[in-house]
Each structure stands twice: as structure tokens, then as C-alpha cells.
Motif scaffolding. Sequence first.
Motif, PDB file in Angstrom:
ATOM      1  N   PHE A 126      -5.274   1.239  -4.953  1.00  0.00           N
ATOM      2  CA  PHE A 126      -5.420   1.403  -3.505  1.00  0.00           C
ATOM      3  C   PHE A 126      -6.862   1.656  -3.085  1.00  0.00           C
ATOM      4  O   PHE A 126      -7.221   1.477  -1.927  1.00  0.00           O
ATOM      5  CB  PHE A 126      -4.442   2.445  -2.921  1.00  0.00           C
ATOM      6  CG  PHE A 126      -4.614   3.879  -3.344  1.00  0.00           C
ATOM      7  CD1 PHE A 126      -5.745   4.604  -3.024  1.00  0.00           C
ATOM      8  CD2 PHE A 126      -3.574   4.548  -4.007  1.00  0.00           C
ATOM      9  CE1 PHE A 126      -5.865   5.944  -3.372  1.00  0.00           C
ATOM     10  CE2 PHE A 126      -3.686   5.882  -4.355  1.00  0.00           C
ATOM     11  CZ  PHE A 126      -4.840   6.575  -4.044  1.00  0.00           C
TER      12      PHE A 126
ATOM     13  N   ASN B 120       0.815  -1.214   0.000  1.00  0.00           N
ATOM     14  CA  ASN B 120       0.000   0.000   0.000  1.00  0.00           C
ATOM     15  C   ASN B 120       0.849   1.265   0.000  1.00  0.00           C
ATOM     16  O   ASN B 120       0.479   2.269  -0.619  1.00  0.00           O
ATOM     17  CB  ASN B 120      -0.922  -0.008   1.230  1.00  0.00           C
ATOM     18  CG  ASN B 120      -1.890  -1.170   1.200  1.00  0.00           C
ATOM     19  OD1 ASN B 120      -2.302  -1.606   0.123  1.00  0.00           O
ATOM     20  ND2 ASN B 120      -2.247  -1.687   2.353  1.00  0.00           N
TER      21      ASN B 120
ATOM     22  N   ALA C 184      -4.854   8.797   0.962  1.00  0.00           N
ATOM     23  CA  ALA C 184      -4.450   7.388   1.036  1.00  0.00           C
ATOM     24  C   ALA C 184      -3.171   7.245   1.835  1.00  0.00           C
ATOM     25  O   ALA C 184      -3.006   6.291   2.609  1.00  0.00           O
ATOM     26  CB  ALA C 184      -4.262   6.822  -0.371  1.00  0.00           C
ATOM     27  N   SER C 185      -2.259   8.216   1.686  1.00  0.00           N
ATOM     28  CA  SER C 185      -0.998   8.169   2.427  1.00  0.00           C
ATOM     29  C   SER C 185      -1.229   8.295   3.930  1.00  0.00           C
ATOM     30  O   SER C 185      -0.504   7.699   4.727  1.00  0.00           O
ATOM     31  CB  SER C 185      -0.072   9.289   1.942  1.00  0.00           C
ATOM     32  OG  SER C 185       1.147   9.283   2.648  1.00  0.00           O
TER      33      SER C 185
ATOM     34  N   THR D 218      -9.365   3.457   1.851  1.00  0.00           N
ATOM     35  CA  THR D 218      -8.149   3.202   1.088  1.00  0.00           C
ATOM     36  C   THR D 218      -7.415   2.016   1.703  1.00  0.00           C
ATOM     37  O   THR D 218      -7.582   1.720   2.890  1.00  0.00           O
ATOM     38  CB  THR D 218      -7.215   4.430   1.071  1.00  0.00           C
ATOM     39  OG1 THR D 218      -6.763   4.700   2.413  1.00  0.00           O
ATOM     40  CG2 THR D 218      -7.944   5.660   0.532  1.00  0.00           C
TER      41      THR D 218
ATOM     42  N   SER E 141      -4.396   1.654   2.569  1.00  0.00           N
ATOM     43  CA  SER E 141      -3.460   2.006   3.636  1.00  0.00           C
ATOM     44  C   SER E 141      -4.119   1.930   5.006  1.00  0.00           C
ATOM     45  O   SER E 141      -3.472   1.591   6.004  1.00  0.00           O
ATOM     46  CB  SER E 141      -2.894   3.408   3.398  1.00  0.00           C
ATOM     47  OG  SER E 141      -2.187   3.469   2.187  1.00  0.00           O
TER      48      SER E 141
ATOM     49  N   SER F  44       0.315   4.363  -2.701  1.00  0.00           N
ATOM     50  CA  SER F  44      -0.081   5.719  -2.312  1.00  0.00           C
ATOM     51  C   SER F  44       1.069   6.709  -2.440  1.00  0.00           C
ATOM     52  O   SER F  44       0.905   7.804  -3.003  1.00  0.00           O
ATOM     53  CB  SER F  44      -0.615   5.713  -0.875  1.00  0.00           C
ATOM     54  OG  SER F  44       0.365   5.269   0.039  1.00  0.00           O
TER      55      SER F  44
ATOM     56  N   ALA G  38      -4.401  10.923  -3.322  1.00  0.00           N
ATOM     57  CA  ALA G  38      -3.159  10.228  -2.982  1.00  0.00           C
ATOM     58  C   ALA G  38      -2.705  10.603  -1.573  1.00  0.00           C
ATOM     59  O   ALA G  38      -2.213   9.750  -0.818  1.00  0.00           O
ATOM     60  CB  ALA G  38      -2.068  10.571  -3.989  1.00  0.00           C
TER      61      ALA G  38
ATOM     62  N   VAL H 277      -4.134   4.776  -8.258  1.00  0.00           N
ATOM     63  CA  VAL H 277      -5.282   5.208  -7.449  1.00  0.00           C
ATOM     64  C   VAL H 277      -6.349   4.120  -7.427  1.00  0.00           C
ATOM     65  O   VAL H 277      -6.916   3.801  -6.368  1.00  0.00           O
ATOM     66  CB  VAL H 277      -5.853   6.531  -7.992  1.00  0.00           C
ATOM     67  CG1 VAL H 277      -7.152   6.896  -7.270  1.00  0.00           C
ATOM     68  CG2 VAL H 277      -4.829   7.654  -7.847  1.00  0.00           C
TER      69      VAL H 277
END
Length: 505
Positions: free
Chosen positions: A467, A339, A386-387, A393, A395, A343, A383, A464
Motif C-alpha cells: 500500500f 487498498n 493507511a486505513s 498511501t 487508500s 490496509s 496500517a 505495508v
Amino acid sequence: MAFPFLTVLGLLPLVLAILVWLSKPTAGRVVGLVGALVTLVYTGGVIAYTKVTSTPVTESLDWLPIIGAKYSMDLDGMGLLMVAMTVFLVPAVLIAEWKTGIGETGRFSSKSFVALVLLVESFSLFSFMSFDLLVFYIFFEATLIPMYFLIGGWSGAKRGKAAAKFLLFGLAGGLIMLFGVIGTAVVSSSQGTVSLNFLDLATTSFQDSVAVKVIFLCFFIAFALKAPMVPGHIWLPDAAEETTPGAAALMVGVLDKLGTFGMIRICIGVFPVQSQWATPVIMILAVISILYGAFAALGSKNLMRLIAYTSISHFGFMVMGIFALTSQSLSGSIFYMVNHALSTGALYLVIGYMIHRRGSARVDDFGGVVNVAPLAAGFTLVAGLASCALPGTSSFVSEFMAIAGTWTRHPVIAGVAVLGTVLAAVYILWTYQRMMTGPVTEATRDRITTDLSWRERWALIPLVAAFLVLGFWPHPALQEAAPTADYYMVTAAAHDPVAVIEEGR
């Protein structure tokens, strides 16, 4: 071994890199991208073959029998996920960096970038598939060569210094690991195991001596430098700042995963007793990495360095989950590796597009981008969320598993680590607010005159989509990670903590 599926998989990018170098620049880029897509399709075919036929694709050939070294390749659940992650990310990087080197003088040609990316892919694939300690070490070190030129060949004015720092830290870690490899061969052979195969070493009862502890530390230090963890992290922000966004995505998305991968494969798999001996210190270092990376990201004014610091924080979560040694945290860390590549890779690419247009990587040099490039701002937000592990997501799934699994064994460590998730939301949203919202600055209006092109979109859309799909349906990845986690739990003789319910409650 009816057909060497894994060897072919590793050699495909290597052969393609040679073809790219022999081609003209434009043709070389086309050959490289088509070849990367062919490698992706071939990998999918190998995975499908193993699942449908239940046929193992193990390869083993004698190499140096005097020390028990063999050319051994295999693909367990963790290796499969790492291989899939690598072949999925590389085409996105090549599409994103399609124009790198074109029209530039005094640097390498555009086809050289493509060839070097393919070399990184080849050596990384062999590392992830290797089941022999010496073979793993050789390819682990080989990845330094193309990555050194990727950092030093393009982008920043101080790229030479950054590349040298990357290489020095990598070589230092490799030298330390070499002592570990030699020590493992000597100690294992003295105990009757003339083999460097990971499965054979896992069944070797290493005496819990000072020598074995030193050997374990050799491996852990090398992997902690690669991951990277505090205090061996200082090479990453410089390397990320000075290289291209695509190379940075490849570096943190693939190469740095060799560190956490090695911690599982070798530290936990070969030296489980020594891993548990060192766990208290490692867990503290993991939490320090989580918090340091988050606070450093908050204070960073350069976008490329900011994302690098977020990666240091993310690697802290992975290491914490690995050494918590619960099936949930270990599965979560394996999934986290995938993941993070998706991301952070997407974040590097879309931020790179903005840096290229604006001509600056400073956060304060942007403002109101959403008004002139709404698509770029939207991809940046997605993004970024997601991080920082937004629910929905992938993550979120892995970070939650790493923290929850750690909580059952180390509640204080897990509780402190949660602060890292809060800080992640702060540094992502605050950066987005400063860059993308508010009135359009004059510099932004003059320099950012176009939104994302279709080529740029196609580099981002698969990452994208991946994730987001894995965020709502993580089962395929966790189905691969769980057996590997269970295997290493058994190898380490570790058991998940059992909740105790008091009577009357």
C-alpha cells in the motif's frame, strides 16, 4: 482455449486444501503456505503471459444449454485486480496464523485452519473469474461453507453464535439472489437471449418493468448484505470479534468484496437502467454506512469490532463511488477494493498480535505499548494511517477518486461523505493514543513482554510495502481498473459530467 490457465488457478488452492487435510499437522501447514506462494507465483505468471503475448485466457464450455449456462471464465481488469489481491493476502494470513490451533483442544486442528483458508481462496478466485451468472452464484454461495467453519472453529467464546449469524445472513442473501438468477434466466430467454454470460446479458435490452426492477433488487440486496451496508451489516462486528485476526482479514479483505464486485459486474453491467433508478436511495444508504461505521468505531471498546465498523464505513465509500457512475469514481471504487484489503488486513493482523499477547481485545486494557513493543506500535500506526487514507498511501488515491468522481454528479452526497474521512482520522488516532502512548500500565508490562517476531513481521511487511508502493505509484492498478470502468460506463450509457465555465470568469 489452448490451456485452461484460469481453471488451474482456481483449482490449485482446492487441490492444496485436500493435500493439507491428508497431511500431518506440521506438514499440512508447510504444504499450505508453500502452495499459497506457488499460487501467487502462478498468478503472476498468468498475468505476465497475458500482458506480454496479448493473448486472452478466456475459457468457455457448454454446461446447461437449455438455460444458456456455460462454464465461462475470463479475466478483465477488475477481475485481475481481485484475483491478485486474493492470492497476495492469503500467504500473509497463513504466516500470521501459523500457530492457530496448535495445542488447543475441543476445536479443529491447526491444519484444518490452513485447509479452510485455501478453500475460501479457491471459491473466491472462481467467483472473481466467472463470467456466467449461474457459475458466479454457485461459487459465491460456496464461500460461505469454509468461512462458517473459520469463524466457528477458533478464538472467541461466542464463536458458534457469530458463525450462525454469518451463515444465516449469507444464506438469506443467497436465497434472494437465487430468485434474481432464475428471474434473469426467464426474462432474458423471453427476449431471445438464451445465455447467462455477463457479456451477452449486457447487450440484452431488458424492459424497464416492475419484474425487472424486482430482479435487480434481488441482486442488490444480496450484495448489500455481503458488502455489508447498513442496515444489513449487523453480522459483521460479531463475526469479526469472535474469529481469529487472520480469518477476519480474509473475510473483510476478500469475501466481502464479492458484494461490491457483484454490484459492478451484475447490477451496473446487466441492469444499468434499474441501477440508475435506484441510485438516489443507494447513495443515501452509502452515506449512512459511511457515517454510521465511523461513529460506531468511535464508540467501540473492542478492537476487533472497531476495525469491523471501519470496514462498514469504507464499503460505504466504495458503493458511493460505484453508483455515482463516473469513470473516476468507478475506477476509484475498484482500486479501493484492493487498498482496503491491504490496509485493513495489515491492521487486523498487527492488532491480533497485540490481543494475543495482552489476552484482551478491549482498548482500555492497553496503555504505553510503544514503550515495550515499539515495532508493533509502529506497524499499527502505519496500517491505521493507511486505513484513514493518509496521503502517500494507496487508500488516499482511491478514496480521493471515489469522492471527487461523486462530487461531479452528486456534490451534496460527496460533501457529507467527506465527514467520514475526518472521523476516520479521529477514531484511528484516538485509538492509537489510548493503546500505544502514555505511561506503561502494569498489565501491559506484565503481559506484552516481546515485540513482533520475524514470522509476524514477514506477514505484515508485504502488505505495508504494497500500500506504500501503490500510494506513490498507483498507475499499474489504475491502468487495469480504468478500462473496466469505461466498459461499464458505456454499458450504462453514462457520461462524465462536463464542467461548464461561465463567460467572463
